[in-house]
Scaffold this active site. Sequence first.
Site, PDB file in Angstrom:
ATOM      1  N   ASP A 407       0.799  -1.165   0.165  1.00 42.54           N
ATOM      2  CA  ASP A 407      -0.148  -0.292   0.034  1.00 42.54           C
ATOM      3  C   ASP A 407       0.981   1.414  -0.173  1.00 42.54           C
ATOM      4  O   ASP A 407       2.152   1.274   0.204  1.00 42.54           O
ATOM      5  CB  ASP A 407      -0.829  -0.078   1.216  1.00 42.54           C
ATOM      6  CG  ASP A 407      -2.055   1.112   1.313  1.00 42.54           C
ATOM      7  OD1 ASP A 407      -2.260   1.448   0.103  1.00 42.54           O
ATOM      8  OD2 ASP A 407      -2.339   1.341   2.286  1.00 42.54           O
ATOM      9  N   GLU A 410       2.682   4.848  -4.198  1.00 40.90           N
ATOM     10  CA  GLU A 410       2.567   5.556  -5.476  1.00 40.90           C
ATOM     11  C   GLU A 410       3.860   6.241  -5.668  1.00 40.90           C
ATOM     12  O   GLU A 410       4.235   6.446  -6.742  1.00 40.90           O
ATOM     13  CB  GLU A 410       1.425   6.651  -5.244  1.00 40.90           C
ATOM     14  CG  GLU A 410       0.124   6.155  -5.132  1.00 40.90           C
ATOM     15  CD  GLU A 410      -0.557   5.452  -3.906  1.00 40.90           C
ATOM     16  OE1 GLU A 410       0.352   5.512  -3.020  1.00 40.90           O
ATOM     17  OE2 GLU A 410      -0.886   4.387  -4.113  1.00 40.90           O
ATOM     18  N   ASP A 484      -9.248   3.778  -1.780  1.00 40.84           N
ATOM     19  CA  ASP A 484     -10.030   4.044  -0.788  1.00 40.84           C
ATOM     20  C   ASP A 484     -11.417   4.568  -1.562  1.00 40.84           C
ATOM     21  O   ASP A 484     -11.836   5.777  -1.360  1.00 40.84           O
ATOM     22  CB  ASP A 484      -9.541   5.055  -0.054  1.00 40.84           C
ATOM     23  CG  ASP A 484      -8.195   4.778   0.772  1.00 40.84           C
ATOM     24  OD1 ASP A 484      -8.032   3.164   0.764  1.00 40.84           O
ATOM     25  OD2 ASP A 484      -7.218   5.298   1.403  1.00 40.84           O
TER      26      ASP A 484
HETATM   27  C1  GLC Z   1      -4.792   3.320   2.936  1.00 37.62           C
HETATM   28  C2  GLC Z   1      -5.310   2.151   2.163  1.00 37.62           C
HETATM   29  C3  GLC Z   1      -6.269   1.507   3.020  1.00 37.62           C
HETATM   30  C4  GLC Z   1      -5.651   1.019   4.200  1.00 37.62           C
HETATM   31  C5  GLC Z   1      -5.065   2.488   4.927  1.00 37.62           C
HETATM   32  C6  GLC Z   1      -4.100   2.025   6.265  1.00 37.62           C
HETATM   33  O1  GLC Z   1      -5.683   4.300   3.130  1.00 37.62           O
HETATM   34  O2  GLC Z   1      -5.770   2.481   0.931  1.00 37.62           O
HETATM   35  O3  GLC Z   1      -6.747   0.366   2.486  1.00 37.62           O
HETATM   36  O4  GLC Z   1      -6.756   0.416   5.093  1.00 37.62           O
HETATM   37  O5  GLC Z   1      -4.200   3.039   4.175  1.00 37.62           O
HETATM   38  O6  GLC Z   1      -3.107   1.272   6.001  1.00 37.62           O
END
Ligand code: GLC
Length: 787
Positions: A407, A410, A484
């Site tokens: 995650d 980017e 998200d």
């Molecule tokens: C980002 C991700 C989400 C995750 C959060 C905490 O917002 O897109 O899926 O739960 O980070 O890690």
Amino acid sequence: MLEDTSFAIHPGQNQAIENDSYRDVGTVQSIQRRDGGLTFICDAADIHLQFYRSDIVRVVMNQKGVSDLESTPAVVAAVESVNVGVEETEKKVVVKTDHLVVSVSKKPFRLSVLTPEGQDIMSEKDKGIGFKENGEVICYKKMEPEDRFYGFGEKSGFLDKRGEYYTMWNTDVYAPHNPETDPLYQSIPYFMALRNGRAYGIFLDNPSKTTFDMKTEQEVYSFKGDSGKLDYYVFAGEGPKEVIEQYTHITGRMPLPPKWAIGYHQSRYSYESEEEVRALANTFKEKGIPLDVIYLDIHYMNEYRVFTFDKDRFPNPKKLVQDLKEEGIRIVPIVDPGVKKDPEYSTYQEGVRNDHFCKYLEGDLYFGEVWPGTSAFPDFTDERTQKWWGDMHQFYTELGIEGIWNDMNEPAVFNETKTMDTSVIHNNNGDPKTHRQLHNLYGLLMGKATYEGMERNLNGKRPFLLTRAGFAGVQRYASVWTGDNRSFWEHLQMSLPMCMNLGLSGVAFTGPDVGGFAHDSNGELLARWTQVGAFTPYFRNHSAIGTLYQEPWQFGEKYEAIIKRYIELRYEWLPQLYSLFHEAHSKGLPIMRPLMLEYPRDAKTYALHDQFMIGDNTLIAPIMQPEVTDRAVYFPEGEWVDYFSGKVYEGGTTHLVHAELDTLPLFIKKGTVIAQSPLQQRAITDEKELELHVYAHINGSYNTSFYDDDGETTGYLSGESVKLHVSIQCKDHQIAISCHNEMEWPLPYKKCSFIIHGLEEGQEVWVNKERQSGVWTERGLRVEVTI
Ligand code: GLC
């Protein structure tokens, strides 16, 4: 914030940006055969044509005298030897292969691609290729009134992208995803154009900021890069399926995921302790709801340090992972790229000592704020750093973990620009470039490092990787979820075209957060969303901190029963889905398909964004509004059988379909077959049984194959698999089925049967040339077979 007020439309804010300062490449001065292709030396630049295959041509513009044919890591195909005929006249150069013709007019350089029969596929007219002194590059193409546009990776909005303007710049967007919210997390600078059933594709292989403009002008569209080369591929089609095959020939296809990764996944930001995770797994077991994966979001770590566990919350991660694995449940932890700046933290120490982090030209480390606070970022553009990062995953594999969730790659940084300083330098294996030039590669290369590291550490078992960011080719390493979203009905609606366009962009393994991530979900929304999720390739329920919990039972028994039934349905459909995953692996085709992919000559399908197919014979038209129980469903040619009621709908028109909250409108095309198994609680089981459901027809034939293997190892790469070829001939009151295994691997099923639905009186059933009497069951005539 002023941009959130009417100030945003202040007359002084919105001056149109004119593109006419681009310099055209000009007239062709001479032509040279170079690097197995042809170089056109033009007034202002050199343009190189290279044939990757007889149906794929690459076009590269270099500055005068430069011969740079380097590709980004998106490209994995080698140039094949192609028979190319060249004819030159005073005005034109015509280059022919067996599958296409490239026609270049010389004054000025303008390029067209035609079929060998002379039909126009793609062309340029008044404007062609140009550049600016600041490094921007641009290319224009003719746009016909009937042209439709698809692909572009992960974009919000409707299915057909004509009239849109898109930017590729991987961005972390927590603000609500609206139809105009662009860019998002993934950048796939590729699209497919469809003109009256014929398709072609273009892939712009440039990892800097690129834009695609199908909006500004009526008769041309354009694509441009902020920096780097104008380097694009033309895929000549002819249908949309051929274009995807061609695009994924260049950028690669997905490996088969472990089977457990196509089961149901449960997530939450965050399940915060070992106790909570165990209780969650127990509730699934007590309630008999199938489950394969539980995620650990950022709270499992010691103050968000990657490659650590918080010892208070998770005192014995190894035991937790092992105990759950014995129950058939996998743990997938999140791993973000930001490494906490902490001189007493070994990952940070190693990264600094061995020079793995991104730096400025002057030598200072780049630091950005993310979950752990001030953090350094591995430079994944260097293979040396990829290896380091990949090897570190031994930390997880030693605990028994087989899947990772990437995650914030980017990379996301909590600052105004939302990402890394664009002047940071990437090592790029000894060819240093700025972050501005390589931004969109960061997620892809983190995925590569992670996937390959997991593969090395898993000794022959298949890893699973989920990623938020990526670039063209991301399908080689990871499954992609759409980030998200929110618990809005509109976001359920938007997830369909979003996932379908990702699928058309080579990324077959996709899905949104089921139930919605931010905002509070509710029983009805979660029920309707789970019905769709059961048929999207990636199926995970995930919700954000501070929102209502949304596990299947959270909104009361009425909803729980429906949600459970659809998770079960997912497990009954796994043999069909797994075969489609294999098709994605072998041909690049998406699992979840817009109807235009199967019916490219049916104009009614071109903009259809609220229905989809899985494979070539299953149509899903979900209900995506509250308290709605009827909807219009468009059926393409043929006859379609309601999966639940058996009602038959005539194709080529729209019908009103009724579906109470416990019903997903789901239809199978008559004359075809789908593969299922009896309900199981996990995706991988020793007690395998295969049911092939044939939807009887009076006339017609259908050929397909069903794929299977051990679901866990890489043995399938050396032929340890089953490919059951099934063909059906319906005619003269006979349904003749033939069925054989094309592979040498033995069938892994303890039982295998055909179930014939909708038999007409007097219709006979034959399997492999033997007349069958079978046994009548609720669903149809069951015929057990030995293959
Ligand atoms: C980002 C991700 C989400 C995750 C959060 C905490 O917002 O897109 O899926 O739960 O980070 O890690």
